[in-house]
Design a protein around this motif. Structure first.
Motif, PDB file in Angstrom:
ATOM      1  N   GLY A   1       0.852  -0.922   0.081  1.00  0.00           N
ATOM      2  CA  GLY A   1       0.276   0.424  -0.168  1.00  0.00           C
ATOM      3  C   GLY A   1       0.680   1.006   0.239  1.00  0.00           C
ATOM      4  N   THR A   2       2.068   0.994  -0.310  1.00  0.00           N
ATOM      5  CA  THR A   2       3.270   2.288   0.361  1.00  0.00           C
ATOM      6  C   THR A   2       3.218   2.728  -1.463  1.00  0.00           C
ATOM      7  N   LEU A   3       3.580   4.015  -1.519  1.00  0.00           N
ATOM      8  CA  LEU A   3       4.306   4.266  -3.031  1.00  0.00           C
ATOM      9  C   LEU A   3       5.453   3.716  -3.153  1.00  0.00           C
ATOM     10  N   ASP A   4       5.224   2.898  -4.466  1.00  0.00           N
ATOM     11  CA  ASP A   4       5.825   1.919  -5.107  1.00  0.00           C
ATOM     12  C   ASP A   4       7.078   2.744  -5.916  1.00  0.00           C
ATOM     13  N   LEU A   5       8.581   2.820  -4.873  1.00  0.00           N
ATOM     14  CA  LEU A   5       9.353   3.444  -5.402  1.00  0.00           C
ATOM     15  C   LEU A   5      10.320   2.447  -6.338  1.00  0.00           C
ATOM     16  N   LYS A   6      10.019   1.595  -6.607  1.00  0.00           N
ATOM     17  CA  LYS A   6      10.709   1.325  -7.816  1.00  0.00           C
ATOM     18  C   LYS A   6      10.060   1.195  -9.242  1.00  0.00           C
ATOM     19  N   ALA A   7       8.749   1.302  -9.420  1.00  0.00           N
ATOM     20  CA  ALA A   7       7.778   1.547  -9.967  1.00  0.00           C
ATOM     21  C   ALA A   7       8.384   3.416 -11.035  1.00  0.00           C
ATOM     22  N   MET A   8       8.910   3.504  -9.869  1.00  0.00           N
ATOM     23  CA  MET A   8       9.192   5.384  -9.934  1.00  0.00           C
ATOM     24  C   MET A   8      10.101   4.940 -10.879  1.00  0.00           C
ATOM     25  N   GLU A   9      11.415   4.247  -9.935  1.00  0.00           N
ATOM     26  CA  GLU A   9      12.902   4.208 -11.226  1.00  0.00           C
ATOM     27  C   GLU A   9      12.385   3.989 -11.927  1.00  0.00           C
ATOM     28  N   ALA A  10      11.696   2.652 -12.312  1.00  0.00           N
ATOM     29  CA  ALA A  10      11.750   2.191 -14.069  1.00  0.00           C
ATOM     30  C   ALA A  10      10.975   2.944 -14.829  1.00  0.00           C
ATOM     31  N   ALA A  11      10.036   4.045 -14.471  1.00  0.00           N
ATOM     32  CA  ALA A  11       9.238   5.142 -14.918  1.00  0.00           C
ATOM     33  C   ALA A  11      10.373   6.214 -15.720  1.00  0.00           C
ATOM     34  N   ILE A  12      11.560   6.388 -14.950  1.00  0.00           N
ATOM     35  CA  ILE A  12      12.263   7.556 -14.961  1.00  0.00           C
ATOM     36  C   ILE A  12      12.877   7.422 -16.402  1.00  0.00           C
ATOM     37  N   ASP A  13      13.301   8.127 -17.640  1.00  0.00           N
ATOM     38  CA  ASP A  13      13.659   8.656 -18.502  1.00  0.00           C
ATOM     39  C   ASP A  13      14.252  10.399 -18.697  1.00  0.00           C
ATOM     40  N   LYS A  14      14.761  10.084 -19.947  1.00  0.00           N
ATOM     41  CA  LYS A  14      15.412  11.709 -20.209  1.00  0.00           C
ATOM     42  C   LYS A  14      14.177  13.305 -20.067  1.00  0.00           C
ATOM     43  N   LYS A  15      12.991  12.301 -20.845  1.00  0.00           N
ATOM     44  CA  LYS A  15      12.088  13.917 -20.468  1.00  0.00           C
ATOM     45  C   LYS A  15      10.932  13.848 -19.279  1.00  0.00           C
ATOM     46  N   VAL A  16      11.744  13.328 -18.068  1.00  0.00           N
ATOM     47  CA  VAL A  16      10.916  13.483 -16.758  1.00  0.00           C
ATOM     48  C   VAL A  16      11.704  14.692 -16.319  1.00  0.00           C
ATOM     49  N   LYS A  17      11.061  15.508 -16.360  1.00  0.00           N
ATOM     50  CA  LYS A  17      11.289  16.800 -16.158  1.00  0.00           C
ATOM     51  C   LYS A  17      11.122  17.128 -14.468  1.00  0.00           C
TER      52      LYS A  17
ATOM     53  N   SER B   1      -3.939  14.286   2.076  1.00  0.00           N
ATOM     54  CA  SER B   1      -5.173  15.529   2.763  1.00  0.00           C
ATOM     55  C   SER B   1      -6.303  14.272   3.157  1.00  0.00           C
ATOM     56  N   SER B   2      -6.030  13.105   2.477  1.00  0.00           N
ATOM     57  CA  SER B   2      -7.327  11.815   3.043  1.00  0.00           C
ATOM     58  C   SER B   2      -6.988  10.962   3.479  1.00  0.00           C
ATOM     59  N   SER B   3      -5.843  10.896   4.213  1.00  0.00           N
ATOM     60  CA  SER B   3      -5.302   9.831   4.997  1.00  0.00           C
ATOM     61  C   SER B   3      -3.554  10.036   5.692  1.00  0.00           C
ATOM     62  N   GLY B   4      -3.906   9.415   6.903  1.00  0.00           N
ATOM     63  CA  GLY B   4      -2.918   9.367   7.730  1.00  0.00           C
ATOM     64  C   GLY B   4      -1.115   8.252   6.980  1.00  0.00           C
ATOM     65  N   GLN B   5      -1.182   8.542   5.678  1.00  0.00           N
ATOM     66  CA  GLN B   5       0.163   7.979   5.317  1.00  0.00           C
ATOM     67  C   GLN B   5       1.151   8.406   5.041  1.00  0.00           C
ATOM     68  N   ILE B   6       2.442   8.294   5.146  1.00  0.00           N
ATOM     69  CA  ILE B   6       3.359   9.628   4.586  1.00  0.00           C
ATOM     70  C   ILE B   6       3.896   8.213   3.627  1.00  0.00           C
ATOM     71  N   ASN B   7       4.571   9.231   2.476  1.00  0.00           N
ATOM     72  CA  ASN B   7       5.025   9.439   1.291  1.00  0.00           C
ATOM     73  C   ASN B   7       6.285   9.255   2.245  1.00  0.00           C
ATOM     74  N   PRO B   8       7.214   8.067   1.520  1.00  0.00           N
ATOM     75  CA  PRO B   8       8.912   8.151   1.423  1.00  0.00           C
ATOM     76  C   PRO B   8       9.167   8.362   0.733  1.00  0.00           C
TER      77      PRO B   8
END
Length: 404
Positions: free
Chosen positions: A150-166, A175-182
Motif C-alpha cells: 500500500g506504499t508508494l512503489d519506489l521501484k516503479a518510480m525508478e522504472a518510469a524515469i527517462d530523459k523526458k522526466v523533468k 489530505s485524505s489519510s494518515g499515510q506517510i509517503n517515503p
C-alpha cells in the motif's frame, strides 16, 4: 544548514506541560478539537501577535506599522528556516500553501513532451494544475501506484524515469489519510537522476520532522493553519539556493524585481522573488510566532506527543466493531481516517459537532485517484495534536461508540 529544531534532548511533556499548553490554547476550554489537519487551534502567543499588529495598523496605518515591525518580519524567515533546516533566504511567504505551490510549479520551464512524476495519492489542487499544463503545454503525467504493502512503489518510480522526466512532485502526507509517503527515498531517486523535486508538506510540517537537506527536495510548500498552529491566509515556499536559477517566475512584482530603468529591471536573487509586496503582514508575524512557539516547545517533543496520541486513537478505534480504518500502508501519522458501518461520514461530523467535538470529512474530490481505486467516496478524518489529551480521545471514542 543543520536543522536545529531536531537538536533537542528535553524530556517528553509532563502532565504539567499539557496543562500549560491547554491554558495557552483557549479553544480547548469549550471544545474537543480533533481537526488539526484542517485548522489547528492557535495558541495565545499567535493570536495575540495578530491582534497587536492589527491594533498597530489601526493606530499608525499599514505602512508605518510594517516599518515598525521590520526586525520581527525578518526574524520570521529565520524561524521558518530553522524548522526546515534551511537558510532564511530560501524562504518566501505567500497567501496560502496553494499559492506557494502554484508559484513554484508554474515557474518551472516545462515544454511539450516533458513528463512529471507524481503519486497515486496526490492532492486535488496539485493534480488539477498538472492537468492544466497537460492541456496548455502538452506535458505528460506519470502516476506511480502503490506496491503490495500500500506504499508508494519506489521501484516503479525508478522504472518510469527517462530523459523526458523533468519533475517529481508528491505530497508528503495526503489530505485524505494518515499515510506517510517515503519523501526521503524519493529525494534519493531525484538526486540520483538530477530531476527537480517539489514536495507538498502541508500536512507534515508541525507533526513530522521535516529537514529539506535530509529529504533532498528542491522546493517545499506548507501552510500556517494546520499542525503549525498559525493563522489562515499564510503559506510558505522553500526554494533551494542552487535551484533558484532553474525557475522562471510565473509573475513579477515590485517585491520580486527592481525597476532599474525605463525599459529594464533587476531580479532578486533569493526565494522572495516569489513574493508580492502587498501581503498580510499580521499573518506573517503570527506565522513567525507559531514557528517560534513550536521551536521553544521542542519539535521532537511535540512530534512524539502527537504520535503517541494518534496511536492511542488508532488503538481505541480497533475496539469499535462498526468502524473500518481507511489509512493504507504501514507508515502512518496523526491523521486517522475511518468509515462507520451504520453512519455516513457527514452525519458523524454533524453529530460530533453537536457534542462539541470537531472532526472532519475527507471526500474523493481531495485525492480522487487513491479513494476512487479503493471505492471510498467519503471518510471521517480525525487528527489529534500535542495539546489534546487521552481523556478527550476517550470522550470521542465513547461518543462514536454510542452511535450504534
Amino acid at each position: 544548514m543543520t536543522n536545529t529544531a531536531t537538536q533537542n534532548d528535553r524530556p517528553l511533556f509532563t502532565s504539567y506541560d499539557i496543562m500549560r499548553l491547554r491554558k495557552e490554547t483557549p479553544g480547548t476550554e469549550h471544545r474537543i478539537h480533533l481537526d488539526n489537519a484542517g485548522a489547528a487551534l492557535m495558541p495565545l502567543r499567535v493570536s495575540d501577535t495578530l491582534r497587536k499588529h492589527i491594533d498597530l495598523e489601526t493606530r499608525l496605518g499599514g505602512y508605518v506599522a510594517q516599518e515598525r515591525m521590520s526586525d520581527k518580519l525578518e526574524k520570521s524567515y529565520e524561524s521558518t528556516a530553522r524548522l526546515l533546516g534551511a537558510h532564511p533566504d530560501e524562504i518566501a511567504y505567500l497567501s496560502s500553501a496553494t499559492d506557494a505551490w502554484d508559484r513554484a510549479f508554474y515557474s518551472l520551464r516545462l515544454r511539450p513532451g516533458d513528463k512529471i512524476i507524481t503519486a497515486f495519492n496526490e492532492y486535488c489542487s496539485n493534480f488539477v494544475a498538472f492537468l492544466h499544463r497537460v492541456q496548455r503545454d502538452g506535458i505528460q503525467i506519470i502516476v506511480i501506484e502503490k506496491d503490495d504493502t500500500g506504499t508508494l512503489d519506489l521501484k516503479a518510480m525508478e522504472a518510469a524515469i527517462d530523459k523526458k522526466v523533468k519533475l517529481i512532485a508528491i505530497s508528503h502526507v495526503p489530505s485524505s489519510s494518515g499515510q506517510i509517503n517515503p519523501a526521503k527515498a524519493v529525494g534519493r531517486i531525484s538526486r540520483a537522476h538530477n530531476i527537480p523535486y517539489l514536495l507538498d508538506a502541508c500536512q507534515s510540517v508541525g507533526q513530522l520532522l521535516v529537514d529539506v537537506d535530509d529529504i533532498g527536495c528542491d522546493m517545499l510548500t506548507g501552510t500556517a493553519r494546520k499542525f503549525l498552529r498559525g493563522p489562515r491566509g499564510m503559506g510558505f515556499l522553500y526554494i533551494r539556493r542552487s535551484f533558484l536559477d532553474k525557475l522562471d517566475p510565473v509573475m513579477l512584482t515590485n517585491q520580486a524585481a527592481s525597476w532599474t530603468d525605463s525599459d529594464s529591471y533587476s531580479l532578486r536573487t533569493d526565494a522572495r522573488i516569489m513574493e508580492a509586496w502587498e501581503r498580510n503582514i499580521a499573518a506573517q508575524l503570527a506565522f513567525g510566532a507559531a514557528a517560534d512557539y513550536l521551536l521553544d516547545l521542542g519539535v521532537e517533543r511535540a512530534i512524539s506527543r502527537t504520535a503517541t496520541l494518534s496511536k492511542y486513537l488508532r488503538d481505541g478505534l480497533t475496539t469499535l466493531k462498526p468502524v473500518t480504518p481507511t489509512d493504507p500502508g504501514h507508515d502512518l501519522c496523526a491523521i486517522v481516517t475511518f468509515q462507520h458501518r451504520n453512519h455516513e461520514p457527514g452525519n458523524i461530523k454533524q453529530m460530533m459537532e453537536q457534542q462539541g467535538i470537531a472532526v472532519q470529512v475527507s471526500s474523493v474530490e481531495h485525492t480522487r485517484l487513491d479513494l476512487d481505486a479503493r471505492g471510498i467516496s467519503k471518510t471521517v478524518r480525525v487528527s489529534p495534536h500535542y495539546y489534546n489529551t487521552e481523556d478527550e480521545i476517550d470522550r470521542f471514542l465513547e461518543a462514536l461508540d454510542a452511535l450504534n
